[in-house]
Design an enzyme around this catalytic site. Structure first.
Site, mmCIF file in Angstrom:
data_model
loop_
_atom_site.group_PDB
_atom_site.id
_atom_site.type_symbol
_atom_site.label_atom_id
_atom_site.label_comp_id
_atom_site.label_asym_id
_atom_site.label_seq_id
_atom_site.Cartn_x
_atom_site.Cartn_y
_atom_site.Cartn_z
ATOM 1 N N LEU A 152 -6.071 3.088 6.410
ATOM 2 C CA LEU A 152 -5.132 3.888 7.214
ATOM 3 C C LEU A 152 -4.229 2.981 8.037
ATOM 4 O O LEU A 152 -4.169 3.062 9.262
ATOM 5 C CB LEU A 152 -5.896 4.849 8.115
ATOM 6 C CG LEU A 152 -5.079 6.058 8.608
ATOM 7 C CD1 LEU A 152 -4.770 7.007 7.449
ATOM 8 C CD2 LEU A 152 -5.801 6.809 9.717
ATOM 9 N N GLY A 153 -3.471 2.132 7.322
ATOM 10 C CA GLY A 153 -2.423 1.361 7.983
ATOM 11 C C GLY A 153 -1.152 2.187 8.043
ATOM 12 O O GLY A 153 -1.184 3.411 7.895
ATOM 13 N N ARG A 175 -12.538 0.596 8.770
ATOM 14 C CA ARG A 175 -13.759 0.005 9.343
ATOM 15 C C ARG A 175 -14.165 0.749 10.608
ATOM 16 O O ARG A 175 -15.343 0.920 10.893
ATOM 17 C CB ARG A 175 -13.525 -1.487 9.629
ATOM 18 C CG ARG A 175 -13.553 -2.368 8.370
ATOM 19 C CD ARG A 175 -13.556 -3.838 8.760
ATOM 20 N NE ARG A 175 -12.258 -4.212 9.305
ATOM 21 C CZ ARG A 175 -11.303 -4.815 8.575
ATOM 22 N NH1 ARG A 175 -11.523 -5.057 7.296
ATOM 23 N NH2 ARG A 175 -10.136 -5.152 9.112
ATOM 24 N N ARG A 232 -2.346 -2.696 -4.142
ATOM 25 C CA ARG A 232 -2.305 -3.877 -5.006
ATOM 26 C C ARG A 232 -3.290 -3.633 -6.133
ATOM 27 O O ARG A 232 -4.301 -2.939 -5.960
ATOM 28 C CB ARG A 232 -2.733 -5.129 -4.216
ATOM 29 C CG ARG A 232 -1.669 -5.647 -3.254
ATOM 30 C CD ARG A 232 -0.553 -6.330 -4.009
ATOM 31 N NE ARG A 232 0.447 -6.957 -3.125
ATOM 32 C CZ ARG A 232 1.500 -6.338 -2.643
ATOM 33 N NH1 ARG A 232 1.679 -5.038 -2.902
ATOM 34 N NH2 ARG A 232 2.375 -6.953 -1.885
ATOM 35 N N GLU A 261 0.459 -8.218 -13.214
ATOM 36 C CA GLU A 261 1.776 -7.627 -13.439
ATOM 37 C C GLU A 261 2.777 -8.697 -13.916
ATOM 38 O O GLU A 261 2.707 -9.833 -13.454
ATOM 39 C CB GLU A 261 2.282 -7.014 -12.123
ATOM 40 C CG GLU A 261 1.443 -5.857 -11.621
ATOM 41 C CD GLU A 261 1.871 -5.408 -10.235
ATOM 42 O OE1 GLU A 261 2.874 -5.918 -9.731
ATOM 43 O OE2 GLU A 261 1.182 -4.566 -9.663
ATOM 44 N N HIS A 279 5.371 -1.005 -10.349
ATOM 45 C CA HIS A 279 5.360 -1.577 -8.994
ATOM 46 C C HIS A 279 6.726 -1.364 -8.339
ATOM 47 O O HIS A 279 7.402 -2.310 -7.942
ATOM 48 C CB HIS A 279 4.990 -3.058 -9.009
ATOM 49 C CG HIS A 279 4.513 -3.537 -7.658
ATOM 50 N ND1 HIS A 279 3.643 -4.586 -7.494
ATOM 51 C CD2 HIS A 279 4.798 -3.102 -6.413
ATOM 52 C CE1 HIS A 279 3.417 -4.777 -6.213
ATOM 53 N NE2 HIS A 279 4.116 -3.901 -5.533
HETATM 54 C C1 8YV Z 1 7.717 -5.375 -2.722
HETATM 55 C C2 8YV Z 1 5.374 -4.652 -2.326
HETATM 56 O O1 8YV Z 1 8.383 -4.542 -1.810
HETATM 57 O O2 8YV Z 1 6.426 -4.810 -0.217
HETATM 58 C C3 8YV Z 1 5.407 -5.037 -0.909
HETATM 59 O O3 8YV Z 1 4.360 -5.544 -0.480
HETATM 60 O O4 8YV Z 1 4.344 -4.292 -2.809
HETATM 61 C C4 8YV Z 1 6.527 -4.658 -3.225
HETATM 62 O O5 8YV Z 1 6.897 -3.324 -3.516
HETATM 63 C C5 8YV Z 1 8.581 -5.721 -3.897
HETATM 64 O O6 8YV Z 1 7.819 -6.395 -4.837
HETATM 65 C C6 8YV Z 1 9.742 -6.579 -3.454
HETATM 66 O O7 8YV Z 1 10.355 -7.151 -4.562
#
Ligand code: 8YV
Length: 313
Positions: A152-153, A175, A232, A261, A279
């Site tokens: 929950l960020g 946590r 991720r 990826e 992504h």
């Molecule tokens: C990036 C991402 O925004 O911001 C992040 O942490 O997961 C991605 O969506 C993107 O890869 C920028 O190129």
């Protein structure tokens, strides 16, 4: 005299122009080698304009004697060895907040699209099946379903706020309990997965969250459960996820992130119960323009000796 920076990969024109106006640009294409850079770059680069799509460890940082700053274009900085950067006095920044809405929007979009089979339904028409075979298969209701947010960020909270009006209970894993609007706290992902219909992963990447959603949590989510991952690829045990999807021990998944990826595991491509996204969660023109501006503002602050806008270390 313009400072020298190293840009990684490519930038849209609206970013590349301002960068070239302000800096001497050296570029490392995706998969490029430091050894291919000029001696001028190695000797003079003081900052990286990084995109976070590959590992940025000590060997790269140490190759640049004048490196003082890494400006990440993205909120996640899990591919950057921040500890090493800090040990060398190298500042690291990211681009938080400006992309929260886009990521949360896409996560909710994947919940709805996958629950209601929207991609398959569109293909049902374009394939001619609607005319030949009639109605498309029934989907699964979204409103009223119990949702579990893993992490929950900023982004997890934005997802929960978007889904609360859908009328289902909101549960979350963290946590420790957080200040929420009546959401149910869990300090164990498996126990949360047992009581929710939709599990949405919004954890930060990095060693501390690798495989946090594993086979046990997926089994607990169950055959009617939907998994959405907008974090991720490392946060969900991908072997367990593929097994759960192939054996239909979960109903389906919406995935914007993967291991390795963009060469994702080909087993995903054979599945009919998964919505695959490349992504692209921050991938809107509006947001990418603001991300680029924030990255440049951090670079400008660094070279001006001013406080950084969004420091990581
Ligand atoms: C990036 C991402 O925004 O911001 C992040 O942490 O997961 C991605 O969506 C993107 O890869 C920028 O190129």
């Amino acid at each position: 005299m313009k400072p020298h920076i190293l840009t990684f990969e490519t930038y849209d024109d609206w970013d590349q122009g301002p960068l070239e106006d302000t800096y001497v640009i050296h570029n490392l294409p995706h998969g490029g080698k430091i050894a291919d850079l000029s001696s001028e770059a190695i000797a003079n680069v003081e900052a990286f304009a990084f995109k976070g799509h590959e590992q940025l460890g000590a060997s790269i940082m140490d190759a640049f004697p004048r490196l003082g700053m890494i400006a990440n274009y993205g909120v996640g900085y899990d591919t950057i060895d921040v500890a090493h950067a800090s040990s060398k006095g190298i500042k690291v920044t990211n681009t938080p907040d400006v992309l929260t809405d886009d990521v949360a929007d896409l996560a909710v979009g994947m919940v709805i699209a996958q629950s209601r089979g929207m991609v398959g339904a569109s293909e049902w028409i374009t394939s001619g099946n609607w005319a030949k075979q009639g109605a498309y298969q029934l989907g699964s209701k979204v409103s009223g379903k119990t949702v579990g947010i893993v992490g929950l960020g900023r982004i997890g909270r934005a997802v929960a706020e978007r889904l609360q009006p859908f009328g289902g209970d909101i549960h979350y894993y963290s946590r420790s309990p957080k200040d929420t609007n009546g959401w149910v706290h869990h300090d164990d992902i498996v126990s949360m997965a047992e009581v929710v219909d939709i599990l949405i992963v919004t954890l930060s990447g990095g060693p501390e969250t690798v495989g946090m959603v594993g086979a046990e949590a997926l089994n607990a989510l169950g055959a009617d459960g939907l998994l959405v991952n907008a974090s991720r690829g490392t946060t969900v045990n991908e072997a367990a996820l593929l097994n759960a999807l192939e054996n239909q021990t979960i109903r389906g998944a919406g995935l914007d992130v993967f291991e390795n990826e963009p060469q994702i595991n080909p087993r995903f491509l054979a599945l009919s119960n998964v919505l695959l996204q490349p992504h692209q969660s921050s991938g809107t023109t509006e947001t990418r323009k603001v991300m680029g501006q924030l990255q440049r503002d951090n670079l400008a602050a660094f070279f001006a000796g001013d406080p950084l806008l969004t420091p990581v270390n």
